[in-house]
Write an enzyme that holds these catalytic residues in place. Structure first.
Site, PDB file in Angstrom:
ATOM      1  N   CYS A 124      -6.525  57.124  19.749  1.00  0.00           N
ATOM      2  CA  CYS A 124      -7.809  57.413  19.114  1.00  0.00           C
ATOM      3  C   CYS A 124      -7.569  58.260  17.867  1.00  0.00           C
ATOM      4  O   CYS A 124      -6.754  59.184  17.893  1.00  0.00           O
ATOM      5  CB  CYS A 124      -8.704  58.159  20.104  1.00  0.00           C
ATOM      6  N   LEU A 125      -8.292  57.949  16.812  1.00  0.00           N
ATOM      7  CA  LEU A 125      -8.174  58.723  15.580  1.00  0.00           C
ATOM      8  C   LEU A 125      -8.551  60.189  15.790  1.00  0.00           C
ATOM      9  O   LEU A 125      -8.066  61.061  15.071  1.00  0.00           O
ATOM     10  CB  LEU A 125      -9.049  58.117  14.478  1.00  0.00           C
ATOM     11  N   GLN A 172     -17.185  60.536  15.165  1.00  0.00           N
ATOM     12  CA  GLN A 172     -15.841  60.838  14.677  1.00  0.00           C
ATOM     13  C   GLN A 172     -15.839  61.316  13.228  1.00  0.00           C
ATOM     14  O   GLN A 172     -14.852  61.879  12.768  1.00  0.00           O
ATOM     15  CB  GLN A 172     -14.928  59.622  14.831  1.00  0.00           C
ATOM     16  N   HIS A 191     -17.583  56.466  22.626  1.00  0.00           N
ATOM     17  CA  HIS A 191     -17.794  57.592  21.705  1.00  0.00           C
ATOM     18  C   HIS A 191     -19.287  57.877  21.520  1.00  0.00           C
ATOM     19  O   HIS A 191     -19.693  59.032  21.437  1.00  0.00           O
ATOM     20  CB  HIS A 191     -17.197  57.290  20.320  1.00  0.00           C
ATOM     21  N   GLY A 245     -10.954  51.108  14.792  1.00  0.00           N
ATOM     22  CA  GLY A 245     -12.381  51.363  14.889  1.00  0.00           C
ATOM     23  C   GLY A 245     -12.674  52.830  14.662  1.00  0.00           C
ATOM     24  O   GLY A 245     -11.797  53.678  14.790  1.00  0.00           O
ATOM     25  N   HIS A 251     -14.211  51.084  23.668  1.00  0.00           N
ATOM     26  CA  HIS A 251     -13.721  52.416  23.290  1.00  0.00           C
ATOM     27  C   HIS A 251     -14.709  53.103  22.344  1.00  0.00           C
ATOM     28  O   HIS A 251     -15.093  54.257  22.558  1.00  0.00           O
ATOM     29  CB  HIS A 251     -12.343  52.262  22.620  1.00  0.00           C
ATOM     30  N   GLU A 252     -15.146  52.388  21.317  1.00  0.00           N
ATOM     31  CA  GLU A 252     -16.050  52.979  20.323  1.00  0.00           C
ATOM     32  C   GLU A 252     -17.442  53.226  20.911  1.00  0.00           C
ATOM     33  O   GLU A 252     -18.092  54.221  20.595  1.00  0.00           O
ATOM     34  CB  GLU A 252     -16.138  52.093  19.077  1.00  0.00           C
TER      35      GLU A 252
END
Length: 150
Positions: A88-89, A51, A134, A46, A130-131
């Site tokens: 996480c990215l 991000q 953000h 995701g 999670h997203e």
């Protein structure tokens, strides 16, 4: 489509809440396409607007069940709890155990502004939570109960 630069945890943009998406136009569609391409290239599940440096409530998710575009999301009706490792990215190389709901209901809009609801479970629910964090200016690192050692 284009690969966008992924913002890392030191960048203040990741710690700010996002504004709602109000214009559902070709510019938004291009951004969603770019986000998906960026996520796939980085081998993530995701990616959220902040991000890629965009403070808007939009997310792209693919946990192996096909791509889902999530705009202006809310998570409700959570059920159960599961503790599992997350990464996480925007926090490359770090993984930690986080407890998230096992199931949840996601209400969001698609790229055309149509509202939809989805019942999510397991990894799909974890990723959506999670997203969505953000979009509120929070990283999974704030929820880590125990770090995974290399």
């Amino acid at each position: 489509m284009a690969i966008r630069k992924i913002v890392t945890e030191e960048d203040e943009i990741l710690h700010k809440p996002c504004r709602k998406v109000e214009k559902f136009d070709k510019r938004l569609w291009q951004l969603l396409d770019d986000m998906a391409e960026t996520m796939y290239k980085a081998e993530g599940y995701g990616i959220a607007g902040p991000q890629v440096g965009v403070l808007r409530q939009l997310v792209v998710i693919d946990v192996g069940e096909g791509k889902l575009e999530v705009i202006n999301p809310t998570i409700s009706e959570t059920e159960g709890k599961v503790r599992d490792a997350e990464g996480c990215l925007s926090v490359p190389g770090k993984y930690g155990y986080v407890t998230r709901p096992k199931k949840c209901k996601l209400t969001a809009q698609d790229r055309f502004g149509n509202t939809y609801e989805k019942e999510l479970s397991d990894m799909f629910c974890r990723c959506a939570c999670h997203e969505t964090d953000h979009l509120k200016g929070h990283l999974f690192t704030e929820l880590v109960e125990e770090w995974v050692e290399d």
